[in-house]
Design an enzyme around this catalytic site. Structure first.
Site, PDB file in Angstrom:
ATOM      1  N   VAL A   1       5.674  13.777 100.659  1.00 28.74           N
ATOM      2  CA  VAL A   1       4.535  13.406 100.215  1.00 28.74           C
ATOM      3  C   VAL A   1       3.184  13.647 100.929  1.00 28.74           C
ATOM      4  O   VAL A   1       2.204  14.107 100.283  1.00 28.74           O
ATOM      5  CB  VAL A   1       4.591  11.562 100.110  1.00 28.74           C
TER       6      VAL A   1
ATOM      7  N   ASP B   1       1.531  14.251 112.785  1.00 26.69           N
ATOM      8  CA  ASP B   1       3.379  13.801 112.407  1.00 26.69           C
ATOM      9  C   ASP B   1       3.523  13.825 113.892  1.00 26.69           C
ATOM     10  O   ASP B   1       3.320  14.493 114.875  1.00 26.69           O
ATOM     11  CB  ASP B   1       4.041  14.647 111.529  1.00 26.69           C
TER      12      ASP B   1
ATOM     13  N   LEU C   1       4.172  11.647  92.883  1.00 29.15           N
ATOM     14  CA  LEU C   1       4.512  13.091  92.841  1.00 29.15           C
ATOM     15  C   LEU C   1       5.696  13.194  92.712  1.00 29.15           C
ATOM     16  O   LEU C   1       6.692  12.851  93.384  1.00 29.15           O
ATOM     17  CB  LEU C   1       4.098  13.668  94.241  1.00 29.15           C
TER      18      LEU C   1
ATOM     19  N   GLU D   1       9.047  15.610  93.295  1.00 29.44           N
ATOM     20  CA  GLU D   1       9.640  16.727  93.818  1.00 29.44           C
ATOM     21  C   GLU D   1       9.764  17.935  92.887  1.00 29.44           C
ATOM     22  O   GLU D   1      10.219  17.640  91.657  1.00 29.44           O
ATOM     23  CB  GLU D   1      10.874  16.686  94.749  1.00 29.44           C
TER      24      GLU D   1
ATOM     25  N   ASN E   1       8.905   3.430  88.968  1.00 31.14           N
ATOM     26  CA  ASN E   1      10.470   4.014  89.421  1.00 31.14           C
ATOM     27  C   ASN E   1      11.384   3.158  88.763  1.00 31.14           C
ATOM     28  O   ASN E   1      12.502   3.833  88.454  1.00 31.14           O
ATOM     29  CB  ASN E   1      10.194   4.122  90.867  1.00 31.14           C
TER      30      ASN E   1
ATOM     31  N   LEU F   1      15.170  11.093  79.208  1.00 31.83           N
ATOM     32  CA  LEU F   1      15.982  10.987  78.477  1.00 31.83           C
ATOM     33  C   LEU F   1      17.298  11.803  78.690  1.00 31.83           C
ATOM     34  O   LEU F   1      17.902  11.919  77.650  1.00 31.83           O
ATOM     35  CB  LEU F   1      15.862  10.677  76.977  1.00 31.83           C
TER      36      LEU F   1
ATOM     37  N   CYS G   1      13.716   8.880  96.390  1.00 34.22           N
ATOM     38  CA  CYS G   1      12.957   7.714  95.878  1.00 34.22           C
ATOM     39  C   CYS G   1      13.553   6.675  94.806  1.00 34.22           C
ATOM     40  O   CYS G   1      13.900   5.470  95.243  1.00 34.22           O
ATOM     41  CB  CYS G   1      11.753   8.266  94.994  1.00 34.22           C
TER      42      CYS G   1
ATOM     43  N   LYS H   1      16.436   3.990  96.289  1.00 39.62           N
ATOM     44  CA  LYS H   1      16.102   3.176  97.284  1.00 39.62           C
ATOM     45  C   LYS H   1      15.093   2.238  96.594  1.00 39.62           C
ATOM     46  O   LYS H   1      14.762   1.189  97.304  1.00 39.62           O
ATOM     47  CB  LYS H   1      15.739   3.891  98.840  1.00 39.62           C
TER      48      LYS H   1
ATOM     49  N   LYS I   1      17.846  17.696  92.328  1.00 40.08           N
ATOM     50  CA  LYS I   1      17.357  18.218  90.805  1.00 40.08           C
ATOM     51  C   LYS I   1      16.703  19.449  91.147  1.00 40.08           C
ATOM     52  O   LYS I   1      16.660  19.970  92.217  1.00 40.08           O
ATOM     53  CB  LYS I   1      16.221  17.184  90.441  1.00 40.08           C
TER      54      LYS I   1
HETATM   55  C1  UDX Z   1      10.302  10.432  91.412  1.00 39.06           C
HETATM   56  C2  UDX Z   1       9.283   9.800  90.642  1.00 39.06           C
HETATM   57  O1  UDX Z   1       9.306  10.416  89.294  1.00 39.06           O
HETATM   58  C3  UDX Z   1       7.860  10.153  91.072  1.00 39.06           C
HETATM   59  O2  UDX Z   1       6.854   9.724  90.202  1.00 39.06           O
HETATM   60  C4  UDX Z   1       7.841   9.455  92.312  1.00 39.06           C
HETATM   61  O3  UDX Z   1       6.635   9.675  93.137  1.00 39.06           O
HETATM   62  C5  UDX Z   1       8.993  10.015  93.495  1.00 39.06           C
HETATM   63  O4  UDX Z   1      10.136   9.506  92.842  1.00 39.06           O
HETATM   64  P1  UDX Z   1      11.461  12.405  92.265  1.00 39.06           P
HETATM   65  O5  UDX Z   1      12.474  11.826  92.964  1.00 39.06           O
HETATM   66  O6  UDX Z   1      10.734  13.914  92.780  1.00 39.06           O
HETATM   67  O7  UDX Z   1      10.350  11.771  91.700  1.00 39.06           O
HETATM   68  O8  UDX Z   1      12.249  13.178  90.766  1.00 39.06           O
HETATM   69  P2  UDX Z   1      12.304  12.656  89.179  1.00 39.06           P
HETATM   70  O9  UDX Z   1      11.866  13.912  88.726  1.00 39.06           O
HETATM   71  O10 UDX Z   1      11.765  11.516  89.146  1.00 39.06           O
HETATM   72  O11 UDX Z   1      14.083  12.497  89.198  1.00 39.06           O
HETATM   73  C6  UDX Z   1      14.665  11.695  89.784  1.00 39.06           C
HETATM   74  C7  UDX Z   1      16.117  11.995  89.313  1.00 39.06           C
HETATM   75  O12 UDX Z   1      16.527  11.517  88.191  1.00 39.06           O
HETATM   76  C8  UDX Z   1      16.938  13.105  89.659  1.00 39.06           C
HETATM   77  O13 UDX Z   1      18.053  12.988  90.357  1.00 39.06           O
HETATM   78  C9  UDX Z   1      16.978  13.662  88.310  1.00 39.06           C
HETATM   79  O14 UDX Z   1      17.945  14.518  88.232  1.00 39.06           O
HETATM   80  C10 UDX Z   1      17.123  12.395  87.429  1.00 39.06           C
HETATM   81  N1  UDX Z   1      17.054  12.631  86.136  1.00 39.06           N
HETATM   82  C11 UDX Z   1      15.720  12.587  85.788  1.00 39.06           C
HETATM   83  C12 UDX Z   1      17.960  12.212  84.989  1.00 39.06           C
HETATM   84  O15 UDX Z   1      19.051  12.160  85.491  1.00 39.06           O
HETATM   85  N2  UDX Z   1      17.439  12.657  83.942  1.00 39.06           N
HETATM   86  C13 UDX Z   1      16.361  12.524  83.373  1.00 39.06           C
HETATM   87  O16 UDX Z   1      15.829  12.287  82.328  1.00 39.06           O
HETATM   88  C14 UDX Z   1      15.348  12.732  84.363  1.00 39.06           C
END
Ligand code: UDX
Length: 484
Positions: free
Chosen positions: A20, A39, A176, A178, A231, A273, A283, A286, A343
């Protein structure tokens, strides 16, 4: 971006240079602010000083190269960064503690550092995801320790501000993702500003003035809750579609079409979806747990979120059931694994579903051949190569070499473009189990592979239809009144 008016003169410190903090610091530098990134991890600071990004994030390295030594400098002295700046973004980790609640010791540590270096007005801005009322604790901690630093005891009594320079605590949660952090920084859907003073509001609005998007101004506690609720809602969408995928499989329907069919309703929306092996990352797991524990602590019924979590955890076993069904015997098989990152577009493997699947495969006596475009180094640190058991490969094709099945666990674009015939020729047995529904079934079949995916017709269901008798027993729901 809006044309910026004349900038007020103050510096910004970003405390914590993780996933972040670093994108936020570089984004702020690009907006024209003078930013100090701090840091207490000396190794991280050293790498950043050498202009080396400490993790992979698209478009981040060019910003680091551009701004380092100009708008952006980095230091291991967090106290000095606090002393030099007016607006302090707190971006330290809030990992899951033993109880499942967020471990806020790093946030408390920052509050104490701020207290020790309070040399004038400061705006302390929480960016890390924290449970509601953390801002109040930060305020209390800063007052308490500022008094101690000044030899004034605990500062109890009055509003505590006497003899301590003024400061505000605000919440400005990050959204944000990742792999898209830089893009998200410059094109936010919204900016949430939780403040309890006009001064704090004006400062934060000034910081983000060049960005065009709706701004939600609220109290710090509400802003904290917005982040957790966002989240939790997105996690709920994912578990919902995963549940739907299981029903689709059982009745021969197609979850991809269901997702599109419902998602085009703007009240539902098409994003988040995608059915598959569940959500991972630093994120969602947890934050979901911390949010539901917070709710329970305050007497709210969070059973919905417990189910969201339970469905997500069960995805790994469900996927493994597909693998077992495809292979019959797992022990002694060589399995190609495409995708390790939680991801695409990141090298992050924290809470990655792939690692859980690999762990199951190894425990069941299979050997694995692993490939990921970016996350190999991080995975190697967690799971070193073991001859004949864990092999790291240079490409998807090399991973498939002699394997008895190929598993797709992360939806990288690189995998979408694979020559499936070439992949099939490399495999000893032409079986693909796709946990991310990356391909069209006809496309894979044409290449000569058996194809098992998630919630699509033609997939032999691993979810057993529940007998009507057991189903009725499970339901125990009050009868719905006629006409309601
Ligand atoms: C998330 C939030 O989206 C972001 O706004 C927050 O600030 C930090 O946490 P991130 O952890 O980077 O972001 O990933 P995100 O793109 O949200 O995906 C989270 C997980 O959900 C991944 O493991 C992804 O593979 C899974 N996912 C996402 C699905 O299984 N299906 C989906 O349709 C979308």
């Amino acid at each position: 971006m809006r044309a910026s008016k004349r900038k007020p003169a103050f510096k910004i410190a970003v405390l914590g240079m993780g996933h972040v903090g670093l994108p936020t610091a570089l984004g702020l530098a690009e907006l024209g602010w003078e930013v100090i990134g701090a840091d207490d991890d000396a190794q991280k600071v050293k790498l950043l000083e050498e202009s080396k990004a400490t993790f992979y994030e698209p478009d981040m390295q060019p910003l680091l190269t551009k701004h380092l030594g100009h708008k952006f400098r980095v230091t291991g002295d967090v106290g000095k960064a606090v002393a030099d700046a007016t607006v302090l973004f707190v971006c330290v980790g809030t990992p899951q503690g033993q109880s499942g609640k967020a471990d806020l010791s790093q946030v408390e540590g920052v509050a104490r550092t701020v207290a020790a270096h309070l040399n004038g007005y400061k705006l302390i801005v929480e960016k890390s995801t924290v449970p509601a009322i953390t801002a109040q604790w930060i305020k209390r901690t800063v007052i308490r320790h500022a008094h101690i630093a000044r030899g004034n005891g605990s500062g109890a009594g009055g509003n505590g501000f006497e003899s301590v320079p003024l400061f505000d605590v605000a919440s400005n949660p990050e959204f944000l993702q990742e792999g898209k952090a830089i893009e998200n920084f410059f094109h936010p859907d919204r900016i949430v500003i939780g403040v309890d003073s006009e001064r704090a509001r004006e400062l934060l609005e000034a910081v983000y003035r060049p960005l065009e998007c709706p701004i939600v101004v609220t109290t710090p506690t509400t802003a904290e809750l917005i982040k957790h609720a966002a989240n939790a809602f997105l996690s709920t969408k994912i578990s919902f579609i995963n549940m739907v995928a299981d029903i689709c499989e059982a009745v021969g329907a197609d979850v991809e079409s269901v997702a599109r069919g419902i998602g085009l309703d703007p009240r539902i929306g098409t994003q988040f979806l995608s059915a598959g092996i569940g959500f991972g990352g630093y994120c969602f797991p947890k934050d979901l747990r911390a949010f539901l524990l917070l709710g329970e602590e305050h007497g709210a019924d969070t059973s919905l979120l417990r189910e969201v979590e339970r469905i997500n955890l069960s995805r790994i076993e469900l996927f493994m059931a597909k693998v077992r069904k495809a292979l019959w015997v797992v022990s002694g098989k060589s399995i190609a694994v495409l995708g390790l990152a939680f991801k695409p577009r990141t090298d992050d493997i924290r809470e990655a579903p792939s690692l859980k699947v690999i762990d199951c495969l190894l425990r069941e006596g299979a050997s694995v051949r692993l490939y990921d475009p970016k996350a190999m180094a991080n995975t190697r640190r967690e799971l070193p190569a073991q001859p004949g058991r864990v092999t790291y490969c240079q490409s998807a094709y090399e991973a498939a070499e002699g394997a008895h099945a190929v598993l797709v666990l992360t939806e990288w674009d690189e995998f979408r473009k694979l020559d499936l015939k070439k992949l099939r020729r490399a495999l000893a047995v032409p079986v693909m189990v796709d946990g991310r529904n990356l391909y069209r079934p006809d496309q894979v079949h044409k290449a000569g592979l058996e194809y098992i995916s998630m919630g699509r017709p033609g997939t032999d269901p691993v979810v057993r239809p529940i007998s009507p008798a057991r189903n009725a027993e499970r339901r125990r729901m009050p009868a719905v009144a006629a006409g309601s």
